[in-house]
Scaffold this active site. Structure first.
Site, PDB file in Angstrom:
ATOM      1  N   PHE A  22       1.102  -1.373   0.196  1.00 28.50           N
ATOM      2  CA  PHE A  22      -0.036   0.012  -0.067  1.00 28.50           C
ATOM      3  C   PHE A  22       0.947   1.549   0.033  1.00 28.50           C
ATOM      4  N   ASP A  45      10.419  -6.908  -3.818  1.00 27.77           N
ATOM      5  CA  ASP A  45       9.055  -7.174  -3.043  1.00 27.77           C
ATOM      6  C   ASP A  45       9.012  -8.793  -3.381  1.00 27.77           C
ATOM      7  N   THR A  48       4.220 -10.961  -1.059  1.00 30.03           N
ATOM      8  CA  THR A  48       3.092 -11.944  -0.085  1.00 30.03           C
ATOM      9  C   THR A  48       1.687 -11.518  -0.372  1.00 30.03           C
ATOM     10  N   GLU A  96       5.467  -7.164   7.536  1.00 28.81           N
ATOM     11  CA  GLU A  96       4.108  -7.611   7.831  1.00 28.81           C
ATOM     12  C   GLU A  96       3.261  -6.376   8.676  1.00 28.81           C
ATOM     13  N   SER A  97       2.199  -6.026   8.379  1.00 32.20           N
ATOM     14  CA  SER A  97       1.892  -5.010   8.836  1.00 32.20           C
ATOM     15  C   SER A  97       0.472  -4.747   9.342  1.00 32.20           C
ATOM     16  N   THR A 137       6.530   3.055  12.505  1.00 31.77           N
ATOM     17  CA  THR A 137       4.895   3.398  12.873  1.00 31.77           C
ATOM     18  C   THR A 137       4.962   4.186  14.270  1.00 31.77           C
ATOM     19  N   ASP A 138       4.093   4.782  14.406  1.00 33.71           N
ATOM     20  CA  ASP A 138       3.720   5.316  15.872  1.00 33.71           C
ATOM     21  C   ASP A 138       3.472   4.267  16.940  1.00 33.71           C
ATOM     22  N   GLU A 139       3.125   3.186  16.374  1.00 36.21           N
ATOM     23  CA  GLU A 139       2.565   2.036  17.267  1.00 36.21           C
ATOM     24  C   GLU A 139       3.847   1.629  18.224  1.00 36.21           C
ATOM     25  N   TYR A 162       3.020  -7.082  16.545  1.00 35.16           N
ATOM     26  CA  TYR A 162       3.533  -6.053  15.308  1.00 35.16           C
ATOM     27  C   TYR A 162       4.252  -5.042  15.762  1.00 35.16           C
ATOM     28  N   ALA A 164       5.845  -4.620  18.717  1.00 38.33           N
ATOM     29  CA  ALA A 164       7.004  -5.125  18.991  1.00 38.33           C
ATOM     30  C   ALA A 164       8.319  -5.555  18.028  1.00 38.33           C
ATOM     31  N   LYS A 166       8.239  -4.250  14.935  1.00 35.24           N
ATOM     32  CA  LYS A 166       8.517  -2.986  14.332  1.00 35.24           C
ATOM     33  C   LYS A 166       9.550  -1.875  15.387  1.00 35.24           C
ATOM     34  N   PRO A 294      -7.626  -8.342  20.938  1.00 37.53           N
ATOM     35  CA  PRO A 294      -7.009  -8.424  22.253  1.00 37.53           C
ATOM     36  C   PRO A 294      -5.654  -7.419  22.537  1.00 37.53           C
TER      37      PRO A 294
HETATM   38  P1  NAD Z   1       1.584  -3.590   3.164  1.00 44.18           P
HETATM   39  O1  NAD Z   1       1.333  -4.971   4.057  1.00 44.18           O
HETATM   40  O2  NAD Z   1       0.268  -2.990   2.286  1.00 44.18           O
HETATM   41  O3  NAD Z   1       2.680  -4.005   2.265  1.00 44.18           O
HETATM   42  C1  NAD Z   1       3.809  -4.488   2.878  1.00 44.18           C
HETATM   43  C2  NAD Z   1       4.598  -5.150   1.435  1.00 44.18           C
HETATM   44  O4  NAD Z   1       6.055  -5.672   1.866  1.00 44.18           O
HETATM   45  C3  NAD Z   1       3.942  -6.029   0.478  1.00 44.18           C
HETATM   46  O5  NAD Z   1       4.079  -5.543  -0.927  1.00 44.18           O
HETATM   47  C4  NAD Z   1       4.780  -7.332   0.679  1.00 44.18           C
HETATM   48  O6  NAD Z   1       4.618  -8.164  -0.285  1.00 44.18           O
HETATM   49  C5  NAD Z   1       6.104  -6.699   1.089  1.00 44.18           C
HETATM   50  N1  NAD Z   1       6.783  -7.869   1.677  1.00 44.18           N
HETATM   51  C6  NAD Z   1       6.396  -8.531   3.162  1.00 44.18           C
HETATM   52  N2  NAD Z   1       7.229  -9.313   3.435  1.00 44.18           N
HETATM   53  C7  NAD Z   1       8.498  -9.058   2.756  1.00 44.18           C
HETATM   54  C8  NAD Z   1       9.502  -9.617   2.780  1.00 44.18           C
HETATM   55  N3  NAD Z   1      10.010 -10.490   3.800  1.00 44.18           N
HETATM   56  N4  NAD Z   1      10.422  -9.011   1.904  1.00 44.18           N
HETATM   57  C9  NAD Z   1      10.270  -8.417   0.691  1.00 44.18           C
HETATM   58  N5  NAD Z   1       8.821  -7.683   0.785  1.00 44.18           N
HETATM   59  C10 NAD Z   1       8.028  -8.108   1.700  1.00 44.18           C
HETATM   60  O7  NAD Z   1       2.036  -2.571   4.232  1.00 44.18           O
HETATM   61  P2  NAD Z   1       1.891  -0.910   4.228  1.00 44.18           P
HETATM   62  O8  NAD Z   1       0.712  -0.507   4.870  1.00 44.18           O
HETATM   63  O9  NAD Z   1       2.160  -0.776   2.923  1.00 44.18           O
HETATM   64  O10 NAD Z   1       3.140  -0.638   5.206  1.00 44.18           O
HETATM   65  C11 NAD Z   1       4.539  -0.410   4.602  1.00 44.18           C
HETATM   66  C12 NAD Z   1       5.499   0.158   5.699  1.00 44.18           C
HETATM   67  O11 NAD Z   1       4.900   1.222   6.487  1.00 44.18           O
HETATM   68  C13 NAD Z   1       5.335  -1.026   6.982  1.00 44.18           C
HETATM   69  O12 NAD Z   1       6.912  -1.111   7.197  1.00 44.18           O
HETATM   70  C14 NAD Z   1       4.525  -0.787   8.191  1.00 44.18           C
HETATM   71  O13 NAD Z   1       5.046  -0.944   9.280  1.00 44.18           O
HETATM   72  C15 NAD Z   1       4.757   0.903   7.898  1.00 44.18           C
HETATM   73  N6  NAD Z   1       3.703   1.735   8.369  1.00 44.18           N
HETATM   74  C16 NAD Z   1       2.456   1.587   7.826  1.00 44.18           C
HETATM   75  C17 NAD Z   1       1.225   2.374   8.239  1.00 44.18           C
HETATM   76  C18 NAD Z   1      -0.063   2.034   7.791  1.00 44.18           C
HETATM   77  O14 NAD Z   1      -0.967   2.688   8.381  1.00 44.18           O
HETATM   78  N7  NAD Z   1      -0.432   1.071   6.890  1.00 44.18           N
HETATM   79  C19 NAD Z   1       1.605   3.488   9.144  1.00 44.18           C
HETATM   80  C20 NAD Z   1       2.804   3.629   9.692  1.00 44.18           C
HETATM   81  C21 NAD Z   1       3.982   2.711   9.117  1.00 44.18           C
HETATM   82  O1  DAU Z   2      -0.536   3.326  13.637  1.00 45.25           O
HETATM   83  C1  DAU Z   2      -0.004   3.140  12.609  1.00 45.25           C
HETATM   84  C2  DAU Z   2      -0.308   1.637  12.306  1.00 45.25           C
HETATM   85  O2  DAU Z   2      -1.669   1.790  11.811  1.00 45.25           O
HETATM   86  C3  DAU Z   2       0.521   0.933  11.246  1.00 45.25           C
HETATM   87  O3  DAU Z   2       1.683   0.703  11.980  1.00 45.25           O
HETATM   88  C4  DAU Z   2      -0.322  -0.493  10.936  1.00 45.25           C
HETATM   89  O4  DAU Z   2       0.752  -0.930   9.722  1.00 45.25           O
HETATM   90  C5  DAU Z   2      -1.552  -0.124  10.418  1.00 45.25           C
HETATM   91  O5  DAU Z   2      -2.155  -1.322  10.188  1.00 45.25           O
HETATM   92  C6  DAU Z   2      -2.473   0.539  11.477  1.00 45.25           C
HETATM   93  O6  DAU Z   2      -2.674  -0.179  12.504  1.00 45.25           O
HETATM   94  P1  DAU Z   2      -4.208  -0.107  13.499  1.00 45.25           P
HETATM   95  O7  DAU Z   2      -4.290  -1.432  14.284  1.00 45.25           O
HETATM   96  O8  DAU Z   2      -4.549   1.263  13.987  1.00 45.25           O
HETATM   97  O9  DAU Z   2      -5.162  -0.044  12.088  1.00 45.25           O
HETATM   98  P2  DAU Z   2      -6.532  -1.130  11.673  1.00 45.25           P
HETATM   99  O10 DAU Z   2      -6.901  -0.351  10.159  1.00 45.25           O
HETATM  100  O11 DAU Z   2      -6.026  -2.491  11.541  1.00 45.25           O
HETATM  101  O12 DAU Z   2      -7.434  -0.628  12.990  1.00 45.25           O
HETATM  102  C7  DAU Z   2      -7.702   0.938  12.859  1.00 45.25           C
HETATM  103  C8  DAU Z   2      -8.467   0.889  14.244  1.00 45.25           C
HETATM  104  O13 DAU Z   2     -10.006   0.133  13.797  1.00 45.25           O
HETATM  105  C9  DAU Z   2      -8.273   0.196  15.476  1.00 45.25           C
HETATM  106  O14 DAU Z   2      -8.603   0.875  16.568  1.00 45.25           O
HETATM  107  C10 DAU Z   2      -8.796  -1.151  14.972  1.00 45.25           C
HETATM  108  C11 DAU Z   2     -10.311  -0.947  14.666  1.00 45.25           C
HETATM  109  N1  DAU Z   2     -10.714  -1.753  13.918  1.00 45.25           N
HETATM  110  C12 DAU Z   2     -10.313  -2.587  12.615  1.00 45.25           C
HETATM  111  C13 DAU Z   2     -10.895  -3.346  11.997  1.00 45.25           C
HETATM  112  C14 DAU Z   2      -9.957  -3.876  10.784  1.00 45.25           C
HETATM  113  C15 DAU Z   2     -12.389  -2.166  14.161  1.00 45.25           C
HETATM  114  O15 DAU Z   2     -13.011  -1.553  14.868  1.00 45.25           O
HETATM  115  N2  DAU Z   2     -12.751  -2.903  12.978  1.00 45.25           N
HETATM  116  C16 DAU Z   2     -12.305  -3.545  12.150  1.00 45.25           C
HETATM  117  O16 DAU Z   2     -12.651  -4.451  11.394  1.00 45.25           O
END
Ligand code: NAD
Ligand code: DAU
Length: 356
Positions: A22, A45, A48, A96-97, A137-139, A162, A164, A166, A294
């Site tokens: 993404f 990439d 996955t 893995e995200s 991530t901020d997490e 997750y 932990a 990161k 959880p």
């Molecule tokens: P995503 O899950 O959409 O994409 C992850 C990508 O990494 C995929 O294309 C997957 O094929 C690839 N990948 C997974 N394991 C791999 C491996 N072992 N080797 C090579 N490629 C591999 O994730 P995203 O939401 O795009 O997040 C990208 C980065 O940003 C992550 O490091 C995540 O921790 C960080 N991040 C995400 C968010 C969010 O809200 N989604 C917010 C802050 C930070």
């Molecule tokens: O803060 C950054 C993080 O944001 C990234 O590091 C992660 O990769 C990304 O997945 C995201 O984590 P969250 O757990 O915050 O995102 P998620 O979209 O899974 O959930 C957002 C909020 O919504 C969270 O409080 C859980 C809640 N939720 C989520 C899902 C999937 C629901 O209530 N219902 C749902 O079905």
């Protein structure tokens, strides 16, 4: 005092790991829109379940773009790829995200997020002319009470497998910069949303369920708070840090845009209703409270003062424009959704790269 690099870094060839996911794909699309970037991009990439090459199709200049299917844990392949293409910068999105998946199966998270980052850092240790940017991530900072926001100095208190994993990767980046003197930058961003997000995450899941009149599953009481940033704004922040962020520094990235999940869902319902002609009250009736995640973190909020002050970062999207653009994209891209949901996007990958 500003602590930016005096001369912005420029790159002949960037290795973008996780560039089919993404945010990585948004970053690649963003790069090819920047006139000041004239270098090449290698999208590295493993493809996955979260990797989808459709996410960059048509958005790259093919003469300056390569795709390599590989695992970041495969140090030899990363090193060979860097040598083949003359890589001088790595931007590590590969991970893995998804938090819920990490609760069901933490092993893949430790492997990719910890061991994968270690493997990339070993490559940079062997080739120290490469600058390494780590996307995090901020997490990692854990969960906040009703007030306050995470700064770059906040203590690490990750709560899920997750976060932990990161956090561990962030610590490795810091240690490698400190011990071996390699050039690194790191960014910790809040929740992203926008086009091409895999529909396991809150916003695309809710949009797709609304379009199909399926239940909208809200965890717990729906009052967990997240700080939302449009994905292209995150891409811009990373580009700023990559170019001008002080080596060895970390930057918090966020939109100063906090929403309790239920309030965000109400806003999303209004927009989906307006964009599709569906009844907002019928959509509201789909809201279903389900068992809580959880260890569910209660609140995240990012203090983005440092990147705003030092690099001039300002998000270009507010929540209304960002959500509307996102809803319009999902409404207009039924083909992408269908291929992701049916798994058909995997057929092309298997045909070209074999099963995994
Ligand atoms: P995503 O899950 O959409 O994409 C992850 C990508 O990494 C995929 O294309 C997957 O094929 C690839 N990948 C997974 N394991 C791999 C491996 N072992 N080797 C090579 N490629 C591999 O994730 P995203 O939401 O795009 O997040 C990208 C980065 O940003 C992550 O490091 C995540 O921790 C960080 N991040 C995400 C968010 C969010 O809200 N989604 C917010 C802050 C930070
Ligand atoms: O803060 C950054 C993080 O944001 C990234 O590091 C992660 O990769 C990304 O997945 C995201 O984590 P969250 O757990 O915050 O995102 P998620 O979209 O899974 O959930 C957002 C909020 O919504 C969270 O409080 C859980 C809640 N939720 C989520 C899902 C999937 C629901 O209530 N219902 C749902 O079905």
């Amino acid at each position: 005092m500003n602590e930016i690099e005096k001369t912005p870094r420029s790159f002949r060839c960037l290795l973008v790991t996780g560039g089919a996911g993404f945010i990585g794909s948004a970053f690649i699309r963003y790069l090819f829109r920047q006139p000041e970037f004239t270098g090449r991009v290698v999208n590295y990439d493993a493809l996955t379940y979260a990797g989808n090459l459709e996410n960059v199709a048509g958005a790259v200049d093919e003469s300056r773009y390569e795709f390599v299917r590989g695992d970041i844990c495969d140090r030899d392949l990363v090193l060979r790829t860097c040598e083949t293409f003359g890589v001088d910068g790595i931007v590590n999105f590969a991970a893995e995200s998804h938090v819920d998946r990490s609760i069901l199966g933490p092993g893949a998270f430790v492997q990719t997020n910890v061991m994968g980052t270690f493997s990339l850092l070993e490559v940079v240790r062997a080739r120290p002319s490469i600058h390494f940017h780590h996307v995090s991530t901020d997490e990692v900072f854990g969960s906040l009470g009703p007030t306050g926001a995470f700064t770059e100095e906040s203590p690490y208190q990750p709560n899920s497998p997750y976060s932990a994993s990161k956090a561990a990767s962030d610590h490795l980046v810091r240690a490698y910069a400190h011990t071996y003197g390699i050039s690194t930058t790191l960014s910790n961003c809040s929740n992203n949303y926008g086009p091409y997000q895999f529909p396991e995450k809150l916003i695309p899941l809710m949009i797709l369920n609304m379009l199909e009149s399926k239940p909208l599953p809200v965890y717990g009481d729906g009052m967990n708070v997240r700080d939302w940033l449009f994905v292209d704004d995150h891409a811009e922040a990373i580009w700023m840090v990559l170019r001008s962020g002080k080596a060895g520094s970390t930057y918090n990235v966020g939109g100063r845009n906090e929403w309790p999940n239920l309030k965000l869902l109400e806003k999303l319902i209004e927009i989906v209703a307006e964009e599709t002609g569906r009844s907002a009250s019928a959509l509201r009736d789909l809201i279903t409270f389900v068992k809580d995640r959880p260890g569910h973190d209660r609140r995240y909020a990012v203090d983005a003062s440092k990147i705003e002050r030092e690099l001039g970062f300002r998000p270009r999207h507010d929540i209304d424009s960002g959500l509307r653009e996102t809803v319009r994209w999902y409404v207009a891209n039924g083909g992408w959704i269908e291929r992701v949901r049916s798994g058909a996007y995997r057929d092309w990958i298997e045909k070209n790269y074999g099963a995994r």
